[in-house]
Scaffold this motif. Structure first.
Motif, short mmCIF file in Angstrom:
data_model
loop_
_atom_site.label_atom_id
_atom_site.label_comp_id
_atom_site.label_asym_id
_atom_site.label_seq_id
_atom_site.Cartn_x
_atom_site.Cartn_y
_atom_site.Cartn_z
N VAL A 106 -72.81 -24.13 37.98
CA VAL A 106 -72.71 -23.70 36.18
C VAL A 106 -73.27 -25.11 35.29
CG1 VAL A 106 -71.13 -22.97 34.59
CG2 VAL A 106 -71.03 -21.96 36.49
N ALA A 107 -72.76 -26.17 36.16
CA ALA A 107 -72.62 -27.16 34.80
C ALA A 107 -74.58 -27.14 34.14
CB ALA A 107 -71.54 -28.44 34.88
N ILE A 108 -75.30 -27.36 36.36
CA ILE A 108 -76.47 -27.96 35.92
C ILE A 108 -76.86 -26.69 35.40
CG2 ILE A 108 -78.52 -27.78 38.31
CD1 ILE A 108 -76.52 -29.03 39.74
N PHE A 109 -76.63 -25.79 35.91
CA PHE A 109 -77.58 -24.73 35.19
C PHE A 109 -77.49 -24.02 33.37
CE2 PHE A 109 -77.37 -20.17 33.07
CZ PHE A 109 -78.36 -19.49 34.00
N ASN A 110 -76.59 -24.34 33.45
CA ASN A 110 -75.85 -24.53 31.77
C ASN A 110 -76.97 -25.95 30.59
OD1 ASN A 110 -74.40 -22.86 31.19
ND2 ASN A 110 -72.48 -23.54 31.53
N GLU A 111 -76.70 -26.82 31.94
CA GLU A 111 -77.55 -28.06 31.12
C GLU A 111 -79.20 -27.88 30.81
OE1 GLU A 111 -80.11 -31.88 33.65
OE2 GLU A 111 -78.07 -31.88 34.18
N ILE A 112 -80.17 -26.72 31.67
CA ILE A 112 -81.45 -26.56 31.62
C ILE A 112 -81.41 -25.64 30.92
CG2 ILE A 112 -83.31 -24.79 32.85
CD1 ILE A 112 -83.39 -27.66 34.28
#
Length: 130
Positions: A106-112
């Protein structure tokens, strides 16, 4: 003679009763046309938005690439219901899904999401093992 007079009076009453309805037909047509064109415009905008998400090098490609770079083999599924309601599911194929893994994805996703100037709240993200 009485019958003819009564018929004329009834006809006059009917015409007078229908006059407000008939005089608003143009307004009704105009309103229907406005709403119809607005719906087509919104539908077209949503289609363009959806295409920008799935095109090569687009948002979904960026997310998938970044998650793969972090060592997660996955299948990403998404459904665009509206510009404010996009649901994404990651099916991890090489990792069990713990809270830590879920938070990482989710953190990776939100970063993008933020990198692409989108609002994280429009996405519902689920992570599970295949």
């Amino acid at each position: 003679m009485k019958k003819g007079c009564l018929t004329i009076i009834v006809l006059l009453v009917v015409v007078l009763a229908l006059f407000p309805v008939l005089s608003n037909v143009d307004d009704l047509k105009s309103t229907v046309m406005k709403h119809t064109s607005a719906l087509f415009s919104e539908d077209r905008q949503l289609k363009v938005f959806e295409e920008s998400l799935i095109e090569d090098g687009g948002f979904f490609d960026q997310v998938s690439k970044k998650i793969s770079e972090q060592g997660y083999e996955h299948i990403m599924q998404g459904m665009v219901y509206s510009k404010d309601d996009i649901r994404i599911e990651f099916l991890l194929t090489n990792t069990e899904v713990s809270d830590e893994v879920r938070k990482d994805i989710v953190a990776i996703f939100n970063e993008i999401v933020i990198k692409n100037k989108m609002e994280p709240s429009i996405f519902e993200v689920k992570v599970r093992a295949e």
